[in-house]
Scaffold this motif. Structure first.
Motif, short mmCIF file in Angstrom:
data_model
loop_
_atom_site.label_atom_id
_atom_site.label_comp_id
_atom_site.label_asym_id
_atom_site.label_seq_id
_atom_site.Cartn_x
_atom_site.Cartn_y
_atom_site.Cartn_z
N TRP A 1 -1.29 6.00 -9.20
CA TRP A 1 -0.80 5.43 -7.94
C TRP A 1 0.55 5.45 -7.65
O TRP A 1 1.25 5.46 -6.82
CB TRP A 1 -1.49 4.21 -7.97
CG TRP A 1 -1.38 3.42 -6.59
CD1 TRP A 1 -0.39 2.59 -6.36
CD2 TRP A 1 -1.92 3.57 -5.30
NE1 TRP A 1 -0.15 1.99 -4.89
CE2 TRP A 1 -1.34 2.90 -4.43
CE3 TRP A 1 -2.96 4.58 -4.99
CZ2 TRP A 1 -1.54 2.97 -2.94
CZ3 TRP A 1 -3.11 4.58 -3.46
CH2 TRP A 1 -2.54 3.73 -2.70
N ILE A 2 1.43 5.06 -8.64
CA ILE A 2 2.95 4.94 -8.71
C ILE A 2 3.68 6.21 -8.45
O ILE A 2 4.59 6.28 -7.72
CB ILE A 2 3.37 4.14 -9.85
CG1 ILE A 2 2.77 2.90 -10.29
CG2 ILE A 2 4.86 4.10 -10.00
CD1 ILE A 2 3.24 2.20 -11.42
N GLN B 1 -3.61 8.01 2.47
CA GLN B 1 -4.60 7.15 1.60
C GLN B 1 -5.69 7.63 0.72
O GLN B 1 -5.78 7.24 -0.61
CB GLN B 1 -5.06 5.69 2.18
CG GLN B 1 -3.93 4.76 2.70
CD GLN B 1 -3.27 3.99 1.71
OE1 GLN B 1 -2.33 4.50 0.85
NE2 GLN B 1 -3.97 2.87 1.39
N HIS C 1 2.76 6.69 0.40
CA HIS C 1 2.15 5.49 0.97
C HIS C 1 3.24 4.83 1.81
O HIS C 1 2.98 4.36 3.10
CB HIS C 1 1.45 4.64 0.00
CG HIS C 1 0.86 3.52 0.64
ND1 HIS C 1 1.88 2.09 0.52
CD2 HIS C 1 -0.10 2.96 1.20
CE1 HIS C 1 1.11 1.22 0.91
NE2 HIS C 1 0.05 1.59 1.41
N ASN C 2 4.46 4.42 1.31
CA ASN C 2 5.49 3.72 2.00
C ASN C 2 6.17 4.43 3.12
O ASN C 2 6.40 3.93 4.02
CB ASN C 2 6.37 3.26 0.75
CG ASN C 2 5.99 2.63 -0.21
OD1 ASN C 2 5.18 1.79 -0.20
ND2 ASN C 2 6.65 2.44 -1.42
N GLN D 1 3.21 6.55 -4.70
CA GLN D 1 3.42 5.43 -3.79
C GLN D 1 4.29 5.84 -2.65
O GLN D 1 4.29 5.19 -1.63
CB GLN D 1 3.85 4.20 -4.58
CG GLN D 1 4.31 3.05 -4.17
CD GLN D 1 2.80 2.26 -3.64
OE1 GLN D 1 1.88 2.64 -4.24
NE2 GLN D 1 2.92 1.38 -2.83
N TYR D 2 5.44 6.70 -2.90
CA TYR D 2 6.42 6.95 -2.07
C TYR D 2 5.72 7.57 -0.66
O TYR D 2 6.30 7.58 0.38
CB TYR D 2 7.38 7.78 -2.59
CG TYR D 2 7.09 9.38 -2.64
CD1 TYR D 2 7.50 10.16 -1.41
CD2 TYR D 2 6.41 9.64 -3.77
CE1 TYR D 2 7.00 11.79 -1.78
CE2 TYR D 2 5.90 10.84 -3.73
CZ TYR D 2 5.93 11.88 -2.88
OH TYR D 2 5.78 13.25 -3.12
#
Length: 446
Positions: free
Chosen positions: A343-344, A329, A350-351, A347-348
């Motif tokens: 951020w997109i 993060q 983070h997921n 994002q992977y």
């Protein structure tokens, strides 16, 4: 107390219980004979059958009495008067608790007619409310379980603060008694969870973000059911000193020779081969029932420690993965601030870190489930799916750790992230989640 039940039956109704006229009897008898009716086939048979002994017993023999309307009325009145007399308390001006003589208007009674002075009622209610009781406050009389209504208790409580506590306790008890409602177990959280069908499923409070099992209000524990996880946690608490002693006196790694070994069973990494995840299965001794009690006790401890160590290992791994999630993060935030993507774009990662923690959490709770399972084909299937899930989680963990070491997504640079690496990580996420859901679909408590 007496009850006067006036007869509402007419004379014609009373006559219904009487004997019909001889003419009517003759007519009906003729009709029955004409129609071949055998409704009287029981009559006169006993005298025609020879009794074998003096104590012979007819299993169909049954004593009964036919009552007229007035006779049945008298029976009911007697029963009502008996019950009323039993419920009626003796008229006395002495409190049954403090034994003080008090004025009649100072005695209070519930519908059970047990009378006590107002001071004793106040002290009784005050003590129980301070102890956290709401609906459970009952009459002071011995062996009387009649619960005190809210409008009876509230005037007896001194001070608004205690009355507010009592109202909160009542609300709590009312919610807990409703099969579709459950209070959030979070500290001082007023949220109530409502479901259509009460089951042992994961719910999360929107206010305090507490995650818990709806059925038992404890930490979510799928696939283990509520009763089993309660037994497991109790056993872990009782045997914690034994497990801690063994863990403290067991070496789990070599800091000198860097020997590769399995972190689950401490065996040589090279010897695992294709059966690497066999170490997640406990191999029971089939002949243990024929051995001594000491050997059986030793085998029971060995089995418990086998599952407890894996339970603890995955718990520790879960804590490390929480740290990895926080670190990812921070790195994502840093990259976005440095214009190294949006951020997109990240994002992977983070997921992936969230899914890893989610799968690890489920895997941790498979070990209490396996510990209490009976041996058989179902347990073999469960252990197979458990091993498959563990294998995919370890692969996902390795790829998340590798992705966590990247500073930026530059294509073609050795040691950094490539498009194929990202696709491989997302594919591994899909596989791990599919294995997790397959296990839950087959073994989660319904």
């Amino acid at each position: 107390m007496s009850v006067d039940m006036n007869s509402q039956a007419s004379d014609s109704n009373e006559e219904d219980f009487g004997v019909n006229s001889e003419d009517e009897d003759d007519d009906e008898g003729e009709d029955e004979e004409d129609q071949g009716d055998i409704s009287t086939y029981y009559e006169g048979v006993a005298s025609d059958v020879e009794q074998q002994s003096a104590d012979s017993f007819d299993p169909e023999e049954y004593l009964f009495t036919c009552l007229t309307y007035k006779e049945s009325q008298r029976v009911l009145i007697e029963e009502v008067n008996t019950v009323a007399a039993a419920l009626k308390a003796p008229q006395s001006l002495q409190c049954g608790v403090c034994l003080q003589i008090v004025r009649r208007d100072s005695l209070l009674a519930l519908p059970c007619q047990h009378s006590f002075c107002k001071g004793c009622w106040e002290q009784h209610c005050t003590v129980l409310v301070k102890d956290g009781l709401g609906v459970g406050i009952s009459c002071m009389a011995q062996d009387c379980s009649l619960q005190m209504p809210e409008d009876f208790v509230l005037p007896l409580l001194p001070g608004e603060e205690l009355k507010d506590k009592y109202r909160r306790y009542l609300f709590r008890d009312y919610v807990e008694s409703h099969f579709q409602l459950q209070l959030c177990p979070g500290a001082d959280c007023p949220i109530v969870i409502k479901v259509e069908e009460p089951r042992a499923r994961r719910v999360q409070c929107i206010r305090c973000r507490e995650v818990f099992c709806f059925k038992c209000r404890q930490l979510y524990h799928a696939p283990t059911d509520c009763a089993t996880i309660r037994r497991w946690l109790t056993k872990c608490a009782d045997d914690s000193e034994t497990a801690n002693y063994i863990s403290a006196h067991t070496k789990d790694q070599c800091s000198k020779c860097k020997h590769d070994f399995c972190w689950m069973c401490l065996g040589d990494w090279k010897t695992h081969g294709s059966e690497y995840y066999e170490c997640s299965r406990y191999k029971e001794n089939p002949d243990i029932v024929n051995q001594s009690q000491q050997a059986q006790a030793r085998e029971a401890l060995k089995k418990y420690l086998f599952y407890f160590e894996r339970w603890e290992n995955h718990n520790k791994s879960l804590q490390l993965e929480v740290q990895t999630y926080q670190r990812i993060q921070e790195k994502i935030q840093e990259r976005v601030m440095n214009n190294l993507g949006t951020w997109i774009d990240w994002q992977y990662l983070h997921n992936a870190s969230r899914l890893l923690a989610k799968c690890r959490y489920t895997l941790q709770y498979t070990y209490p489930y396996a510990y209490y399972m009976e041996s058989g084909s179902r347990k073999k299937l469960f252990e197979y799916q458990q091993a498959q899930l563990e294998a995919e989680i370890e692969n996902l963990s390795w790829k998340v750790e590798r992705a966590d070491s990247y500073e930026r997504g530059v294509v073609g640079v050795e040691g950094e992230l490539t498009a194929s690496d990202r696709g491989d990580l997302e594919n591994q996420m899909h596989i791990a989640e599919k294995k997790r859901r397959t296990l839950l679909n087959g073994f989660q408590d319904t």
